[in-house]
Design a protein around this motif. Structure first.
Motif, short mmCIF file in Angstrom:
data_model
loop_
_atom_site.label_atom_id
_atom_site.label_comp_id
_atom_site.label_asym_id
_atom_site.label_seq_id
_atom_site.Cartn_x
_atom_site.Cartn_y
_atom_site.Cartn_z
N MET A 155 72.20 20.32 101.66
CA MET A 155 73.53 19.64 100.20
C MET A 155 74.30 21.39 100.65
SD MET A 155 73.20 17.57 97.13
CE MET A 155 72.75 18.98 96.01
N GLY A 156 75.02 21.41 100.91
CA GLY A 156 76.13 22.73 100.26
C GLY A 156 77.42 22.11 98.95
N TYR A 157 77.85 22.52 98.34
CA TYR A 157 78.67 22.52 97.86
C TYR A 157 80.02 22.74 97.98
CZ TYR A 157 74.08 23.23 94.48
OH TYR A 157 73.39 23.12 93.98
N ALA A 158 80.84 22.09 96.83
CA ALA A 158 81.90 21.46 97.36
C ALA A 158 83.17 22.12 96.15
CB ALA A 158 83.26 20.65 97.86
N SER A 159 84.06 22.95 96.15
CA SER A 159 84.97 23.19 94.96
C SER A 159 85.55 21.24 94.07
CB SER A 159 86.17 24.40 95.48
OG SER A 159 86.79 24.07 94.08
N ALA A 160 85.51 21.72 93.97
CA ALA A 160 86.44 20.19 92.82
C ALA A 160 87.98 20.14 93.22
CB ALA A 160 86.13 19.68 91.69
N GLU A 161 88.69 20.89 92.88
CA GLU A 161 89.64 21.79 93.24
C GLU A 161 90.63 21.33 94.68
OE1 GLU A 161 90.98 25.41 90.47
OE2 GLU A 161 90.27 25.78 91.70
N ASP A 162 89.20 21.62 95.79
CA ASP A 162 89.84 21.09 97.01
C ASP A 162 89.25 20.19 97.15
OD1 ASP A 162 89.89 23.44 97.24
OD2 ASP A 162 87.88 23.94 98.34
N ILE A 163 88.74 18.72 96.66
CA ILE A 163 88.63 17.01 96.55
C ILE A 163 89.27 16.34 95.72
CG2 ILE A 163 86.75 16.33 96.92
CD1 ILE A 163 84.58 18.51 97.28
N LEU A 164 89.27 17.02 94.32
CA LEU A 164 89.47 15.25 93.76
C LEU A 164 91.61 15.95 92.97
CD1 LEU A 164 87.25 15.99 90.96
CD2 LEU A 164 86.95 14.34 92.64
N PRO A 165 92.14 14.70 92.89
CA PRO A 165 93.14 14.89 92.14
C PRO A 165 92.98 15.46 90.85
CG PRO A 165 92.32 12.45 92.86
CD PRO A 165 91.03 13.45 92.60
N LYS A 166 94.32 16.27 90.33
CA LYS A 166 94.27 16.93 89.68
C LYS A 166 94.39 16.07 88.16
CE LYS A 166 97.06 20.67 91.25
NZ LYS A 166 99.22 21.11 91.33
N ALA A 223 66.73 8.71 102.99
CA ALA A 223 65.56 8.97 103.10
C ALA A 223 65.18 10.70 103.05
CB ALA A 223 65.00 8.07 103.79
N TRP A 224 64.30 10.96 101.85
CA TRP A 224 63.96 12.46 102.30
C TRP A 224 63.23 12.66 103.52
CZ3 TRP A 224 59.32 14.83 104.11
CH2 TRP A 224 59.64 16.11 103.46
N GLY A 225 64.04 13.48 104.43
CA GLY A 225 63.35 14.09 106.18
C GLY A 225 64.40 12.97 106.82
N SER A 226 65.24 12.72 106.31
CA SER A 226 66.09 12.25 107.45
C SER A 226 67.24 13.37 108.28
CB SER A 226 66.99 11.21 106.29
OG SER A 226 67.93 11.78 106.01
N MET A 227 67.23 14.33 107.26
CA MET A 227 68.47 14.82 108.06
C MET A 227 67.47 16.53 108.49
SD MET A 227 71.75 13.86 106.92
CE MET A 227 72.65 15.48 107.02
N THR A 228 66.48 16.61 108.37
CA THR A 228 65.90 17.67 108.88
C THR A 228 64.75 17.25 110.01
OG1 THR A 228 64.38 17.91 106.89
CG2 THR A 228 66.81 19.18 106.98
#
Length: 89
Positions: free
Chosen positions: A1-12, A38-43
């Motif tokens: 799971m990666g992190y994203a900047s809220a400034e890039d995603i959310l309206p002001k 489900a756990w492990g479904s992505m790897t």
């Protein structure tokens, strides 16, 4: 799971509202109901552990002791016993 900047995603306006509650802190936003994975479904981790556990049970049936298995697989004896108990059923 990666992190994203809220400034890039959310309206002001939404960002300003969130900042009233958690200014500068990390925030986990859970998935919507029904979107959970489900756990492990992505790897392949789940598959790898199933193969490892099957090998542990095979080794146990071949006569290797629980304590030896624990050392070989870097697990506790309780974990080895749990795996064996699961496969005996």
């Amino acid at each position: 799971m990666g992190y994203a900047s809220a400034e890039d995603i959310l309206p002001k306006e939404v960002l300003a509202l969130v900042q009233q509650y958690v200014d500068g802190q990390l925030l986990y936003i859970p998935r919507k109901e029904g979107y959970h994975r489900a756990w492990g479904s992505m790897t392949d981790t789940k598959k790898v552990l199933v193969c490892r556990n099957e090998q542990i049970y095979h080794d146990y049936q071949s006569g290797i002791t629980v304590s030896e298995l624990a050392k070989n697989y870097c697990l506790t004896e309780k974990s080895i016993q749990r795996i064996i108990r699961t496969y005996k059923k």
